[in-house]
Motif scaffolding. Structure first.
Motif, PDB file in Angstrom:
ATOM      1  N   PRO A  47       0.805  -1.234  -0.045  1.00 38.95           N
ATOM      2  CA  PRO A  47      -0.078   0.069   0.088  1.00 38.95           C
ATOM      3  C   PRO A  47       1.000   1.127  -0.106  1.00 38.95           C
ATOM      4  O   PRO A  47       0.812   2.071   1.062  1.00 38.95           O
ATOM      5  N   SER A  48       1.688   1.411  -1.131  1.00 35.41           N
ATOM      6  CA  SER A  48       2.321   2.686  -1.248  1.00 35.41           C
ATOM      7  C   SER A  48       1.808   3.603  -2.217  1.00 35.41           C
ATOM      8  O   SER A  48       1.201   3.203  -2.936  1.00 35.41           O
ATOM      9  N   LYS A  49       2.076   4.841  -1.947  1.00 37.59           N
ATOM     10  CA  LYS A  49       1.705   6.005  -2.838  1.00 37.59           C
ATOM     11  C   LYS A  49       1.961   5.657  -4.636  1.00 37.59           C
ATOM     12  O   LYS A  49       1.187   5.679  -5.248  1.00 37.59           O
ATOM     13  N   PHE A  73      -3.998  -5.504  -0.945  1.00 38.08           N
ATOM     14  CA  PHE A  73      -2.837  -4.930  -0.262  1.00 38.08           C
ATOM     15  C   PHE A  73      -1.993  -5.706   0.623  1.00 38.08           C
ATOM     16  O   PHE A  73      -2.887  -6.430   1.414  1.00 38.08           O
ATOM     17  N   SER A  74      -0.837  -5.959   0.710  1.00 38.78           N
ATOM     18  CA  SER A  74       0.038  -6.777   1.552  1.00 38.78           C
ATOM     19  C   SER A  74       0.096  -6.366   2.871  1.00 38.78           C
ATOM     20  O   SER A  74       0.357  -7.291   3.821  1.00 38.78           O
ATOM     21  N   SER A  75      -0.365  -5.074   3.310  1.00 41.39           N
ATOM     22  CA  SER A  75      -0.470  -4.666   4.464  1.00 41.39           C
ATOM     23  C   SER A  75      -1.458  -3.639   4.809  1.00 41.39           C
ATOM     24  O   SER A  75      -1.971  -3.279   3.773  1.00 41.39           O
ATOM     25  N   PRO A  76      -1.917  -3.137   5.906  1.00 39.90           N
ATOM     26  CA  PRO A  76      -2.950  -2.080   6.173  1.00 39.90           C
ATOM     27  C   PRO A  76      -2.727  -0.852   5.317  1.00 39.90           C
ATOM     28  O   PRO A  76      -1.515  -0.392   5.355  1.00 39.90           O
ATOM     29  N   ILE A  77      -3.595  -0.352   4.543  1.00 43.53           N
ATOM     30  CA  ILE A  77      -3.458   0.694   3.556  1.00 43.53           C
ATOM     31  C   ILE A  77      -3.772   2.009   4.520  1.00 43.53           C
ATOM     32  O   ILE A  77      -5.000   2.031   5.162  1.00 43.53           O
ATOM     33  N   PRO A  78      -3.002   2.903   4.209  1.00 41.02           N
ATOM     34  CA  PRO A  78      -3.398   4.314   5.031  1.00 41.02           C
ATOM     35  C   PRO A  78      -4.642   4.877   4.464  1.00 41.02           C
ATOM     36  O   PRO A  78      -5.059   4.900   3.355  1.00 41.02           O
ATOM     37  N   LYS A  79      -5.363   5.635   5.454  1.00 39.61           N
ATOM     38  CA  LYS A  79      -6.775   6.158   5.151  1.00 39.61           C
ATOM     39  C   LYS A  79      -6.673   6.965   3.737  1.00 39.61           C
ATOM     40  O   LYS A  79      -7.463   7.181   2.923  1.00 39.61           O
ATOM     41  N   LEU A  81      -4.612   7.015   1.168  1.00 41.77           N
ATOM     42  CA  LEU A  81      -4.631   6.369  -0.020  1.00 41.77           C
ATOM     43  C   LEU A  81      -6.003   5.692  -0.587  1.00 41.77           C
ATOM     44  O   LEU A  81      -6.057   5.826  -1.773  1.00 41.77           O
ATOM     45  N   VAL A  82      -6.692   5.411   0.462  1.00 42.93           N
ATOM     46  CA  VAL A  82      -8.081   4.987   0.151  1.00 42.93           C
ATOM     47  C   VAL A  82      -8.709   6.174  -0.300  1.00 42.93           C
ATOM     48  O   VAL A  82      -9.512   5.943  -1.437  1.00 42.93           O
ATOM     49  N   ALA A  83      -8.718   7.397   0.224  1.00 38.36           N
ATOM     50  CA  ALA A  83      -9.229   8.494  -0.361  1.00 38.36           C
ATOM     51  C   ALA A  83      -8.765   8.931  -1.782  1.00 38.36           C
ATOM     52  O   ALA A  83      -9.585   9.540  -2.596  1.00 38.36           O
ATOM     53  N   HIS A  84      -7.511   8.545  -2.061  1.00 38.81           N
ATOM     54  CA  HIS A  84      -6.966   9.046  -3.291  1.00 38.81           C
ATOM     55  C   HIS A  84      -7.661   8.166  -4.264  1.00 38.81           C
ATOM     56  O   HIS A  84      -7.794   8.650  -5.532  1.00 38.81           O
ATOM     57  N   ILE A  85      -7.772   7.005  -3.986  1.00 38.93           N
ATOM     58  CA  ILE A  85      -8.286   5.944  -4.806  1.00 38.93           C
ATOM     59  C   ILE A  85      -9.701   6.416  -5.346  1.00 38.93           C
ATOM     60  O   ILE A  85     -10.403   6.463  -6.385  1.00 38.93           O
ATOM     61  N   LYS A  86     -10.494   6.765  -4.008  1.00 40.39           N
ATOM     62  CA  LYS A  86     -11.833   7.334  -4.193  1.00 40.39           C
ATOM     63  C   LYS A  86     -12.189   8.492  -5.026  1.00 40.39           C
ATOM     64  O   LYS A  86     -13.210   8.773  -5.760  1.00 40.39           O
ATOM     65  N   MET A  87     -11.224   9.159  -5.171  1.00 38.89           N
ATOM     66  CA  MET A  87     -11.425  10.472  -5.646  1.00 38.89           C
ATOM     67  C   MET A  87     -11.297  10.383  -7.488  1.00 38.89           C
ATOM     68  O   MET A  87     -12.084  11.197  -8.173  1.00 38.89           O
ATOM     69  N   ASP A  88     -10.826   9.289  -7.834  1.00 38.85           N
ATOM     70  CA  ASP A  88     -10.773   8.855  -9.348  1.00 38.85           C
ATOM     71  C   ASP A  88     -12.271   7.933  -9.550  1.00 38.85           C
ATOM     72  O   ASP A  88     -12.288   6.683  -9.475  1.00 38.85           O
ATOM     73  N   GLY A  96     -13.409  -4.868  -8.681  1.00 42.68           N
ATOM     74  CA  GLY A  96     -13.951  -5.582  -8.305  1.00 42.68           C
ATOM     75  C   GLY A  96     -13.997  -6.026  -6.902  1.00 42.68           C
ATOM     76  O   GLY A  96     -14.985  -6.797  -6.032  1.00 42.68           O
ATOM     77  N   ALA A  97     -12.855  -5.823  -6.028  1.00 45.32           N
ATOM     78  CA  ALA A  97     -12.422  -6.146  -4.871  1.00 45.32           C
ATOM     79  C   ALA A  97     -11.230  -4.933  -4.689  1.00 45.32           C
ATOM     80  O   ALA A  97     -10.358  -4.647  -5.230  1.00 45.32           O
ATOM     81  N   LEU A  98     -11.538  -4.573  -3.238  1.00 47.00           N
ATOM     82  CA  LEU A  98     -10.340  -3.629  -2.638  1.00 47.00           C
ATOM     83  C   LEU A  98     -10.286  -4.060  -1.027  1.00 47.00           C
ATOM     84  O   LEU A  98     -11.245  -3.786  -0.180  1.00 47.00           O
TER      85      LEU A  98
END
Length: 618
Positions: A47-49, A73-79, A81-88, A96-98
């Protein structure tokens, strides 16, 4: 996958295991890839930028590379980065899965894992290590990776650690290094605490035990000559990881060609022999070869030579494919064992090994060491260095002032090697003021008047030079019996009920070990086959068991007590890996070893040398 997740997967399974699950192509996230708009893609990434940006560029816009993306993701994803995905907004309907797969450790065998921090010894225990930019970041990453072991196995541990010893000089080098286990334990506990709210079906109560220690608990194990087949292969042969290169006769018979083999769990003969004493392994191989030749038609006919009847030829052809494959495996190990036995003779390792063990158990001292160094002038510098490191660990007072310098000069050690011995102080060694009764430092046996670093075990050993055992063996046994000192090894989450050591089952043990699934991806996990190995019935010290009993693995696992996990900061040894297999059988509790790396003596010595050089960036 990215570089790290490719490595995680390569430790866990083979490419065939992935393709068996219906994956047709495995690609690098950062390489230019051909668009496949009719295909779905699984992303297994950190879960890297950078990774998230690359994923979004794959899937956004009018022409995404794939039809759907299933992202793990191989380890917990910072919030953020989730917000960054949601913006697109163009990407959201194509996901299909996150989910968080929580798989960021490297399985070295069915009961061992590493976090792949090869330079942790220097970065956490080196000169001025705590001032390094990497210090806190390394502890955080290491803790995250350790925590993913418990997330993927759905285990909630009691977290115990080796406490720092009280001292008047809190700023001393040893004292600062003494705090590393408690700092890591805090970070691990923080990670695991979050899982209770983020992972479905994560156990609400403690189900296992985790003990965090560092390399200072045993400075002898990394350098003593270990006499098992596995340890000797990695110590004496020029291997690249688990890869062994040897020469075989080419099929044309005109020349010899190089061949590579992996000494790992897929080879049943390796599984059987790896924890056996080298003499025992050699005997077993000799018996296996004799037995094979006596029973195998093709081998007999080949030996007999001369005229063969049509019937004989037919039998030979029928037996040949099986014969060549089995013969190749046995021949490989016969060659390796032969090479090791030759090196034992050439390097005079029996004499060295005897003195090493006599030092550890208090049956030898200064007189024997000096006599050995004077009479054995042709012993290799590395073996003399290892001997003096063991001597320094048992008799630190012999290295005070210029005493140690004179000894090292007698051994004709280079200044670099002499520096390695003095660097033991960074791991709490060479401290002659240690309390003789405390921890696992110097022990005085009142009856025998011995100066020893180990107590004799009651176990009868069939083979010579098998007396030595790593210190974690004693620690794990005490932990299992509930006899480990709460002051020396406190718990982050002190249990309100009695200690869990007496429990024979736990909620986690009713769940299969193959629990690395996301709620959004109910499909069969490709890890499940591999993680079932954690729960294999243990029929021998090396955990070897046939595939036919795998279906009973979960039932067998339920009968065992709660798992014990031990994590060693700064590198584990093969003797410690062997000890956890042995103790699983002995205690009827599965014991799992974790560490920042798995080191053989030459690697450990190199790392110790670097503690006071520019090899570690601060």
């Amino acid at each position: 996958m990215d570089k790290l997740t490719v490595k995680v997967m390569s430790y866990s399974c083979k490419m065939a295991d992935i393709t068996d699950e219906g994956v047709s192509l495995v690609e690098d996230l950062f390489k230019r890839r051909q668009p496949m708009p009719a295909m779905d893609a699984i992303y297994f990434i950190q879960p890297s930028k950078e990774n998230v940006i690359m994923f979004l560029s794959d899937m956004s816009g009018r022409c995404p590379l794939y039809r759907k993306a299933y992202v793990f993701f191989s380890s917990p994803i910072p919030k953020e980065l989730v917000a960054h995905i949601k913006m697109d907004t163009s990407v959201i309907p194509r996901i299909g899965a996150l989910g968080e797969m929580n798989l960021e450790y490297f399985a070295i065998d069915s009961q061992g894992f590493i976090t792949d921090h090869d330079m942790a010894l220097g970065e956490l225990f080196g000169e001025n290590a705590e001032k390094s930019r990497n210090y806190n970041a390394l502890l955080t990453t290491m803790a995250t990776r350790i925590a993913t072991v418990f997330a993927s196995l759905k285990e909630f541990p009691y977290v115990r650690y080796r406490a720092a010893k009280s001292t008047s000089d809190a700023s001393s080098v040893a004292s600062l290094h003494d705090l590393v286990p408690s700092k890591l334990a805090t970070e691990v506990w923080n990670c695991i605490s979050k899982y209770k709210t983020t992972i479905p079906q994560f156990p609400p109560k403690e189900t296992c035990e985790l003990l965090i220690v560092d390399r200072s608990i045993d400075q002898i194990a990394p350098v003593i000559h270990e006499w098992t087949y596995d340890a000797m292969c990695h110590d004496l042969l020029d291997m690249d990881g688990n890869k062994y290169i040897y020469e075989v006769q080419s099929k044309s018979g005109s020349a010899r060609e190089q061949k590579e083999v992996l000494l790992e769990d897929h080879d049943p003969l390796w599984l059987e022999l790896r924890h056996a004493h080298i003499a025992d392994a050699s005997e077993r191989l000799s018996d296996r070869m004799t037995n094979f030749v006596s029973k195998n038609k093709a081998a007999q006919l080949q030996q007999r030579g001369g005229e063969m009847s049509t019937r004989d030829l037919q039998k030979m052809v029928q037996a040949l494919p099986q014969y060549s494959e089995q013969m190749e495996k046995i021949s490989l190990h016969v060659e390796i064992a032969g090479k090791i036995n030759q090196l034992i003779r050439d390097l005079e390792l029996r004499d060295i090994g005897q003195l090493e063990q006599d030092l550890v158990f208090g049956d030898a001292g200064a007189k024997e060491v000096i006599n050995f160094l004077r009479t054995k002038q042709d012993v290799s510098p590395e073996n003399k260095l290892r001997l003096l490191m063991i001597y320094a660990a048992v008799y630190p007072e012999k290295f005070e002032g210029d005493k140690g310098v004179k000894l090292m000069q007698l051994a004709k050690l280079s200044p670099d090697d002499m520096n390695t011995v003095s660097n033991m102080k960074y791991l709490g060694g060479l401290d002659s003021k240690k309390a003789s009764g405390g921890g696992f430092s110097l022990k005085f046996d009142g009856q025998k008047k011995k100066h020893a670093a180990r107590k004799e075990r009651s176990e009868e050993e069939e083979w010579a030079l098998s007396r030595f055992y790593p210190m974690i063996e004693e620690l794990i046994e005490k932990l299992s019996k509930g006899e480990l000192s709460k002051n020396e090894y406190p718990c982050m989450n002190e249990p309100s009920s009695p200690a869990p050591a007496t429990s024979s089952s736990s909620p986690a043990q009713s769940a299969q070990a193959s629990s690395i699934r996301s709620s959004s991806a109910p499909a069969h996990s490709m890890r499940s086959r591999r993680t079932a190995n954690w729960a294999k019935p243990r029929n021998s010290d090396d955990g070897c068991s046939s595939d036919s009993v795998l279906k009973h693995a979960v039932a067998d696992f339920r009968k065992m007590g709660q798992r014990i996990f031990v994590f060693i900061i700064g590198g584990a040894t093969r003797s410690e890996l062997r000890a956890v297999h042995k103790l699983t059988n002995k205690l009827n509790r599965e014991v799992v070893l974790g560490s920042s790396s798995l080191d053989d003596p030459p690697q450990f010595i190199t790392k110790l040398k670097l503690l006071t050089t520019n090899g570690v960036h601060v």
